[in-house]
Design a protein around this motif. Structure first.
Motif, PDB file in Angstrom:
ATOM      1  N   LEU A   5      15.731 -79.162  26.171  1.00  0.00           N
ATOM      2  CA  LEU A   5      16.168 -78.537  27.422  1.00  0.00           C
ATOM      3  C   LEU A   5      15.414 -77.254  27.660  1.00  0.00           C
ATOM      4  CD1 LEU A   5      18.312 -75.958  26.883  1.00  0.00           C
ATOM      5  CD2 LEU A   5      19.740 -77.841  26.155  1.00  0.00           C
ATOM      6  N   ARG A   6      15.442 -76.834  28.917  1.00  0.00           N
ATOM      7  CA  ARG A   6      14.797 -75.598  29.369  1.00  0.00           C
ATOM      8  C   ARG A   6      15.779 -74.938  30.322  1.00  0.00           C
ATOM      9  NH1 ARG A   6       8.790 -75.040  31.238  1.00  0.00           N
ATOM     10  NH2 ARG A   6       8.694 -76.781  29.809  1.00  0.00           N
ATOM     11  N   THR A   7      16.074 -73.667  30.076  1.00  0.00           N
ATOM     12  CA  THR A   7      17.093 -73.009  30.888  1.00  0.00           C
ATOM     13  C   THR A   7      16.880 -71.504  30.976  1.00  0.00           C
ATOM     14  OG1 THR A   7      19.484 -72.712  31.195  1.00  0.00           O
ATOM     15  CG2 THR A   7      18.679 -72.750  28.938  1.00  0.00           C
ATOM     16  N   THR A   8      17.376 -70.922  32.046  1.00  0.00           N
ATOM     17  CA  THR A   8      17.435 -69.471  32.180  1.00  0.00           C
ATOM     18  C   THR A   8      18.854 -68.975  31.912  1.00  0.00           C
ATOM     19  OG1 THR A   8      17.830 -69.670  34.557  1.00  0.00           O
ATOM     20  CG2 THR A   8      15.556 -69.321  33.844  1.00  0.00           C
ATOM     21  N   ASP A   9      19.788 -69.889  31.704  1.00  0.00           N
ATOM     22  CA  ASP A   9      21.180 -69.550  31.396  1.00  0.00           C
ATOM     23  C   ASP A   9      21.282 -69.228  29.909  1.00  0.00           C
ATOM     24  OD1 ASP A   9      23.893 -69.464  30.812  1.00  0.00           O
ATOM     25  OD2 ASP A   9      24.388 -71.128  32.156  1.00  0.00           O
ATOM     26  N   ILE A  10      21.540 -67.966  29.591  1.00  0.00           N
ATOM     27  CA  ILE A  10      21.532 -67.536  28.193  1.00  0.00           C
ATOM     28  C   ILE A  10      22.699 -68.092  27.380  1.00  0.00           C
ATOM     29  CG2 ILE A  10      20.233 -65.438  28.675  1.00  0.00           C
ATOM     30  CD1 ILE A  10      22.905 -63.900  28.439  1.00  0.00           C
ATOM     31  N   THR A  11      23.674 -68.704  28.021  1.00  0.00           N
ATOM     32  CA  THR A  11      24.812 -69.258  27.292  1.00  0.00           C
ATOM     33  C   THR A  11      24.583 -70.697  26.841  1.00  0.00           C
ATOM     34  OG1 THR A  11      25.938 -70.038  29.292  1.00  0.00           O
ATOM     35  CG2 THR A  11      26.390 -67.782  28.580  1.00  0.00           C
ATOM     36  N   ILE A  12      23.653 -71.390  27.450  1.00  0.00           N
ATOM     37  CA  ILE A  12      23.424 -72.809  27.150  1.00  0.00           C
ATOM     38  C   ILE A  12      22.761 -73.012  25.793  1.00  0.00           C
ATOM     39  CG2 ILE A  12      22.184 -74.893  27.900  1.00  0.00           C
ATOM     40  CD1 ILE A  12      24.539 -74.281  29.674  1.00  0.00           C
ATOM     41  N   ILE A  13      21.760 -72.213  25.475  1.00  0.00           N
ATOM     42  CA  ILE A  13      21.013 -72.399  24.225  1.00  0.00           C
ATOM     43  C   ILE A  13      21.916 -72.249  22.993  1.00  0.00           C
ATOM     44  CG2 ILE A  13      19.141 -71.500  22.772  1.00  0.00           C
ATOM     45  CD1 ILE A  13      17.874 -72.892  25.065  1.00  0.00           C
ATOM     46  N   PRO A  14      22.717 -71.191  22.884  1.00  0.00           N
ATOM     47  CA  PRO A  14      23.582 -71.090  21.698  1.00  0.00           C
ATOM     48  C   PRO A  14      24.589 -72.249  21.587  1.00  0.00           C
ATOM     49  CG  PRO A  14      23.477 -68.983  22.823  1.00  0.00           C
ATOM     50  CD  PRO A  14      22.805 -69.991  23.704  1.00  0.00           C
ATOM     51  N   LEU A  15      25.108 -72.679  22.704  1.00  0.00           N
ATOM     52  CA  LEU A  15      26.032 -73.819  22.702  1.00  0.00           C
ATOM     53  C   LEU A  15      25.327 -75.075  22.214  1.00  0.00           C
ATOM     54  CD1 LEU A  15      28.652 -75.313  23.377  1.00  0.00           C
ATOM     55  CD2 LEU A  15      27.833 -75.471  25.743  1.00  0.00           C
ATOM     56  N   ALA A  16      24.166 -75.349  22.773  1.00  0.00           N
ATOM     57  CA  ALA A  16      23.410 -76.545  22.388  1.00  0.00           C
ATOM     58  C   ALA A  16      23.024 -76.494  20.913  1.00  0.00           C
ATOM     59  CB  ALA A  16      22.163 -76.680  23.264  1.00  0.00           C
ATOM     60  N   ARG A  17      22.597 -75.332  20.446  1.00  0.00           N
ATOM     61  CA  ARG A  17      22.208 -75.202  19.032  1.00  0.00           C
ATOM     62  C   ARG A  17      23.391 -75.426  18.097  1.00  0.00           C
ATOM     63  NH1 ARG A  17      17.896 -70.921  17.341  1.00  0.00           N
ATOM     64  NH2 ARG A  17      17.540 -72.569  15.838  1.00  0.00           N
ATOM     65  N   ALA A  18      24.563 -74.933  18.472  1.00  0.00           N
ATOM     66  CA  ALA A  18      25.754 -75.133  17.647  1.00  0.00           C
ATOM     67  C   ALA A  18      26.129 -76.606  17.583  1.00  0.00           C
ATOM     68  CB  ALA A  18      26.916 -74.307  18.193  1.00  0.00           C
ATOM     69  N   LEU A  19      26.065 -77.280  18.720  1.00  0.00           N
ATOM     70  CA  LEU A  19      26.369 -78.714  18.754  1.00  0.00           C
ATOM     71  C   LEU A  19      25.381 -79.502  17.898  1.00  0.00           C
ATOM     72  CD1 LEU A  19      27.153 -79.061  22.552  1.00  0.00           C
ATOM     73  CD2 LEU A  19      28.802 -79.318  20.682  1.00  0.00           C
ATOM     74  N   LEU A  20      24.104 -79.179  18.037  1.00  0.00           N
ATOM     75  CA  LEU A  20      23.074 -79.858  17.254  1.00  0.00           C
ATOM     76  C   LEU A  20      23.255 -79.606  15.761  1.00  0.00           C
ATOM     77  CD1 LEU A  20      20.027 -79.075  19.545  1.00  0.00           C
ATOM     78  CD2 LEU A  20      21.029 -81.338  19.164  1.00  0.00           C
ATOM     79  N   GLN A  21      23.535 -78.373  15.405  1.00  0.00           N
ATOM     80  CA  GLN A  21      23.723 -78.027  13.995  1.00  0.00           C
ATOM     81  C   GLN A  21      24.899 -78.806  13.402  1.00  0.00           C
ATOM     82  OE1 GLN A  21      24.369 -73.866  13.251  1.00  0.00           O
ATOM     83  NE2 GLN A  21      24.268 -74.110  11.049  1.00  0.00           N
TER      84      GLN A  21
END
Length: 71
Positions: A5-21
């Motif tokens: 994914l690619r985003t300017t929303d700073i909340t999406i990346i930490p959420l996605a990383r936690a789910l992936l982890q």
């Protein structure tokens, strides 16, 4: 590595990383420093990368969790 994914929303990346982890899928965030350099006005997106072999599972996980892949 493939772009998940690619985003300017700073909340999406930490959420996605936690789910992936939680699923045991490694991820790597790109363009963090570029985003900081532009002054935090949110015009430069950050990218989240996963291994090519993990991409289908990672995409499905994002869809199942309601994480937008195109924001």
């Amino acid at each position: 590595m493939e772009e998940l994914l690619r985003t300017t929303d700073i909340t999406i990346i930490p959420l996605a990383r936690a789910l992936l982890q939680d699923e045991g899928i490694d991820s790597f965030e790109l363009d963090v420093n570029m985003s900081v350099l532009e002054g935090s006005i949110g015009i430069l997106p950050r990218r989240l990368m996963v291994r090519t072999a993990d991409l289908p599972a990672a995409r499905q996980l994002m869809l199942d969790s309601g994480v937008p892949l195109d924001c």
